[in-house]
Scaffold this motif. Structure first.
Motif, PDB file in Angstrom:
ATOM      1  N   PHE A  62      85.346  88.602 -22.818  1.00 42.33           N
ATOM      2  CA  PHE A  62      84.850  89.269 -21.739  1.00 42.33           C
ATOM      3  C   PHE A  62      84.238  88.382 -20.662  1.00 42.33           C
ATOM      4  N   SER A  63      84.470  88.942 -19.447  1.00 40.59           N
ATOM      5  CA  SER A  63      84.243  88.161 -18.205  1.00 40.59           C
ATOM      6  C   SER A  63      82.600  88.081 -18.313  1.00 40.59           C
ATOM      7  N   LEU A  64      82.199  86.709 -17.980  1.00 41.62           N
ATOM      8  CA  LEU A  64      80.728  86.508 -17.676  1.00 41.62           C
ATOM      9  C   LEU A  64      80.312  86.853 -16.300  1.00 41.62           C
ATOM     10  N   ASP A  65      81.266  87.233 -15.311  1.00 44.82           N
ATOM     11  CA  ASP A  65      80.576  87.630 -14.181  1.00 44.82           C
ATOM     12  C   ASP A  65      80.308  89.036 -14.193  1.00 44.82           C
ATOM     13  N   ILE A  66      81.156  89.737 -15.130  1.00 47.49           N
ATOM     14  CA  ILE A  66      80.688  91.166 -15.283  1.00 47.49           C
ATOM     15  C   ILE A  66      79.489  91.334 -16.040  1.00 47.49           C
ATOM     16  N   LEU A  67      79.357  90.739 -16.985  1.00 46.42           N
ATOM     17  CA  LEU A  67      78.145  90.668 -17.703  1.00 46.42           C
ATOM     18  C   LEU A  67      76.662  90.415 -16.905  1.00 46.42           C
ATOM     19  N   LYS A  68      77.005  89.455 -15.979  1.00 46.30           N
ATOM     20  CA  LYS A  68      75.744  89.038 -15.319  1.00 46.30           C
ATOM     21  C   LYS A  68      75.538  90.109 -14.031  1.00 46.30           C
ATOM     22  N   SER A  69      76.598  90.766 -13.726  1.00 50.69           N
ATOM     23  CA  SER A  69      76.497  91.733 -12.671  1.00 50.69           C
ATOM     24  C   SER A  69      75.803  93.021 -12.827  1.00 50.69           C
ATOM     25  N   ALA A  70      75.777  93.078 -14.280  1.00 52.23           N
ATOM     26  CA  ALA A  70      75.176  94.486 -14.801  1.00 52.23           C
ATOM     27  C   ALA A  70      74.333  94.118 -15.989  1.00 52.23           C
ATOM     28  N   THR A  71      73.415  93.154 -15.994  1.00 50.72           N
ATOM     29  CA  THR A  71      72.652  92.912 -16.983  1.00 50.72           C
ATOM     30  C   THR A  71      71.870  94.074 -17.742  1.00 50.72           C
ATOM     31  N   SER A  72      71.413  95.265 -16.929  1.00 50.29           N
ATOM     32  CA  SER A  72      70.800  96.118 -17.385  1.00 50.29           C
ATOM     33  C   SER A  72      71.771  97.097 -18.211  1.00 50.29           C
ATOM     34  N   ILE A  73      72.787  97.068 -18.197  1.00 49.94           N
ATOM     35  CA  ILE A  73      74.043  97.655 -18.870  1.00 49.94           C
ATOM     36  C   ILE A  73      74.402  96.824 -20.088  1.00 49.94           C
ATOM     37  N   TYR A  74      74.699  95.490 -19.932  1.00 49.07           N
ATOM     38  CA  TYR A  74      75.631  94.725 -20.926  1.00 49.07           C
ATOM     39  C   TYR A  74      74.410  93.992 -21.742  1.00 49.07           C
ATOM     40  N   THR A  75      73.506  93.591 -21.257  1.00 46.24           N
ATOM     41  CA  THR A  75      72.425  92.826 -21.843  1.00 46.24           C
ATOM     42  C   THR A  75      71.082  93.290 -21.665  1.00 46.24           C
ATOM     43  N   PRO A  76      70.947  94.646 -22.128  1.00 43.95           N
ATOM     44  CA  PRO A  76      69.538  95.194 -21.905  1.00 43.95           C
ATOM     45  C   PRO A  76      68.486  94.367 -22.552  1.00 43.95           C
ATOM     46  N   SER A  77      67.259  93.956 -22.078  1.00 42.58           N
ATOM     47  CA  SER A  77      66.493  93.279 -22.816  1.00 42.58           C
ATOM     48  C   SER A  77      66.958  91.998 -23.141  1.00 42.58           C
ATOM     49  N   ASP A  78      67.750  91.414 -22.391  1.00 41.68           N
ATOM     50  CA  ASP A  78      68.502  90.180 -22.766  1.00 41.68           C
ATOM     51  C   ASP A  78      69.109  89.906 -24.061  1.00 41.68           C
ATOM     52  N   ILE A  79      69.668  91.135 -24.484  1.00 43.09           N
ATOM     53  CA  ILE A  79      70.243  90.923 -25.618  1.00 43.09           C
ATOM     54  C   ILE A  79      71.500  91.466 -25.850  1.00 43.09           C
ATOM     55  N   LEU A  80      72.612  90.508 -26.122  1.00 43.55           N
ATOM     56  CA  LEU A  80      74.142  91.049 -26.142  1.00 43.55           C
ATOM     57  C   LEU A  80      74.533  91.575 -27.462  1.00 43.55           C
ATOM     58  N   THR A  81      75.170  92.553 -27.570  1.00 43.33           N
ATOM     59  CA  THR A  81      75.637  93.101 -28.948  1.00 43.33           C
ATOM     60  C   THR A  81      76.854  93.377 -28.941  1.00 43.33           C
ATOM     61  N   ILE A  82      77.812  92.762 -29.896  1.00 41.37           N
ATOM     62  CA  ILE A  82      79.078  92.526 -30.081  1.00 41.37           C
ATOM     63  C   ILE A  82      79.551  93.210 -31.332  1.00 41.37           C
ATOM     64  N   GLY A  83      80.273  94.117 -31.239  1.00 41.73           N
ATOM     65  CA  GLY A  83      80.972  94.855 -32.303  1.00 41.73           C
ATOM     66  C   GLY A  83      82.300  94.646 -32.895  1.00 41.73           C
ATOM     67  N   CYS A  84      82.498  94.456 -34.050  1.00 42.83           N
ATOM     68  CA  CYS A  84      84.096  94.488 -34.653  1.00 42.83           C
ATOM     69  C   CYS A  84      84.124  95.574 -35.663  1.00 42.83           C
ATOM     70  N   SER A  85      85.384  96.107 -35.278  1.00 41.29           N
ATOM     71  CA  SER A  85      85.863  97.195 -36.305  1.00 41.29           C
ATOM     72  C   SER A  85      87.197  96.833 -36.836  1.00 41.29           C
ATOM     73  N   LEU A  86      87.359  97.036 -38.125  1.00 40.55           N
ATOM     74  CA  LEU A  86      88.405  96.800 -38.863  1.00 40.55           C
ATOM     75  C   LEU A  86      89.224  97.820 -39.758  1.00 40.55           C
ATOM     76  N   THR A  87      90.304  98.003 -39.704  1.00 40.34           N
ATOM     77  CA  THR A  87      90.743  98.903 -40.531  1.00 40.34           C
ATOM     78  C   THR A  87      92.030  98.013 -41.453  1.00 40.34           C
ATOM     79  N   ILE A  88      91.960  97.835 -42.799  1.00 39.87           N
ATOM     80  CA  ILE A  88      92.847  97.150 -43.344  1.00 39.87           C
ATOM     81  C   ILE A  88      93.747  98.031 -44.202  1.00 39.87           C
ATOM     82  N   PHE A  89      95.133  97.811 -43.944  1.00 38.06           N
ATOM     83  CA  PHE A  89      96.063  98.735 -44.465  1.00 38.06           C
ATOM     84  C   PHE A  89      96.765  97.994 -45.778  1.00 38.06           C
ATOM     85  N   GLY A  90      96.687  98.607 -46.832  1.00 39.29           N
ATOM     86  CA  GLY A  90      97.070  97.984 -48.148  1.00 39.29           C
ATOM     87  C   GLY A  90      98.499  98.511 -48.639  1.00 39.29           C
TER      88      GLY A  90
END
Length: 416
Positions: free
Chosen positions: A148-176
């Motif tokens: 993710f671009s840091l310029d994007i994060l810094k340009s809209a901190t209220s959207i991407y890092t509200p309260s100065d918190i960055l939240t990253i998600g990881c979703s996995l589906t494993i196929f057996g």
């Protein structure tokens, strides 16, 4: 109107005529019918990582320095997320780099679908990976070097890092493994008929007005015409030469993650002035990009002369996933020893893993001619680290282990 309900009924007295256009072949009466079903076992995981005081973490971490999240998974699988706040190396400075480490897996190889996201006030924003569907060896690593671009994060901190918190998600589906078992007798699918009684009777013929309506495509060319005319424009995009493009915020934001973030932040100068200037993107390249953005049905095509390093860099910067896909479809076509070096560089910049491997194979087969080309000489002078990477990757994947001559070539580039 008379409706013939017997149009699809078999007539035992009439012989079968395979040439009759109005009749469908009837199924034979079979003595034995059996069926089975195959299903792939699946297991899903989701993990969210909130990094508090993110602006401080950016200042504390140089490129190459990372943070590790706690492990997640179950008794069979174990994963760890690894975040480089300022990129994993000099090439990715200005981006978040995110790795997924596979610590534990019951099988030698793991097949899974993975998705990385940044959780925002407006919902999750996905990362465009080299491959969403991955097959990897146990103890492997999935990388999103330009997550993710840091310029994007810094340009809209209220959207991407509200309260100065960055939240990253990881979703996995494993196929057996795939399991197959017998099932009840399978009924053949019947072709769906039109809902109207006339259509079922086989005697309905549409009138000319209905044909005209079916053939009409009222929205097909409207967006490109809006770009050409500038009608209803509410935002101006300016190229490096000063040429202005009259555009529309709703179209830009729907097709580009960069513009989406830029135009959501109502405090930026660009939003207030309804204008953005790109000092490093030419009018020619912006014209190609904007025409692509405004063709919403199939994205159009890219001519060979339009496939330039500037277009690739702009696509990556503006985060236009559809243009990235379009480039991936044409980057491996019409290859020559004169353009192969540039194509490899483009694939590397857009993180097109499959295309990069394919281009490397071409380079390995024509290495002598490619290394005598002008583009190679220019890259050797301007980007020596890239020439080293290309050589080493080509020798590693498509040739025998490096001989003394090949090693000397690499060493000479390093010394220069």
């Amino acid at each position: 109107m008379e409706i013939n309900h017997e149009v699809n009924q078999p007539n035992p007295d009439s012989p079968r005529n395979s040439k009759s256009p109005g009749k469908r072949q009837l199924r034979r009466n079979l003595s034995h019918v059996s069926s089975c079903s195959t299903r792939m076992t699946q297991k899903s995981f989701e993990n969210y990582w909130s990094v508090e005081n993110f602006s401080i973490q950016l200042e504390l971490h140089q490129h190459g320095e990372f943070m590790l999240a706690p492990k997640f998974g179950d008794s069979e699988y174990e994963f760890v997320m690894k975040l480089f706040p300022n990129g994993k190396d000099e090439e990715t400075t200005g981006y978040l780099s995110l790795f997924l480490l596979i610590n534990k897996c019951p099988n030698p190889r793991l097949r899974f679908r993975v998705s990385f996201t940044v959780e925002t006030a407006d919902g999750p924003r996905s990362c465009h990976l080299n491959k969403n569907l991955v097959t990897i060896n146990r103890s492997g690593i999935v990388t999103a070097s330009k997550f993710f671009s840091l310029d994007i994060l810094k340009s809209a901190t209220s959207i991407y890092t509200p309260s100065d918190i960055l939240t990253i998600g990881c979703s996995l589906t494993i196929f057996g493994e795939s399991l197959t078992w017998p099932t009840n007798v399978f009924s053949p699918y019947s072709r769906k008929q039109n809902s109207s009684t006339n259509s079922r009777s086989g005697s309905y013929t549409p009138d000319s007005s209905s044909i005209e309506k079916a053939e009409e495509k009222p929205n097909e060319d409207r967006f490109p015409k809006l770009l050409e005319s500038g009608e209803f424009s509410d935002f101006t995009v300016v190229a490096s030469c000063g040429r202005e493009f009259k555009t529309h915020m709703c179209v830009l934001s729907s097709r580009s993650d960069y513009f989406d973030a830029l135009l959501r932040n109502k405090t930026t100068r660009e939003y207030l002035e309804k204008r953005v200037t790109f000092e490093d993107i030419s009018a020619t390249t912006l014209d190609v990009i904007l025409r692509h953005i405004y063709i919403t049905n199939n994205g159009g095509t890219i001519e060979e002369h339009q496939l330039t390093p500037e277009l690739v860099s702009a696509t990556d910067r503006l985060m236009i996933s559809s243009m990235r896909t379009l480039i991936s479809e044409v980057i491996s076509t019409n290859l020559t020893t004169q353009n192969i070096v540039g194509r490899i560089t483009m694939a590397a910049e857009l993180r097109l893993e499959d295309e990069y491997e394919s281009l490397l194979e071409f380079f390995a087969r024509h290495k002598k001619e490619a290394m005598e080309s002008k583009p190679w000489a220019e890259m050797k002078k301007e980007k020596p680290e890239m020439t080293i990477k290309i050589l080493e990757d080509a020798l590693l994947h498509f040739e025998e282990p490096c001989g003394a001559l090949d090693r000397r070539i690499i060493d000479r580039i390093t010394l220069n």
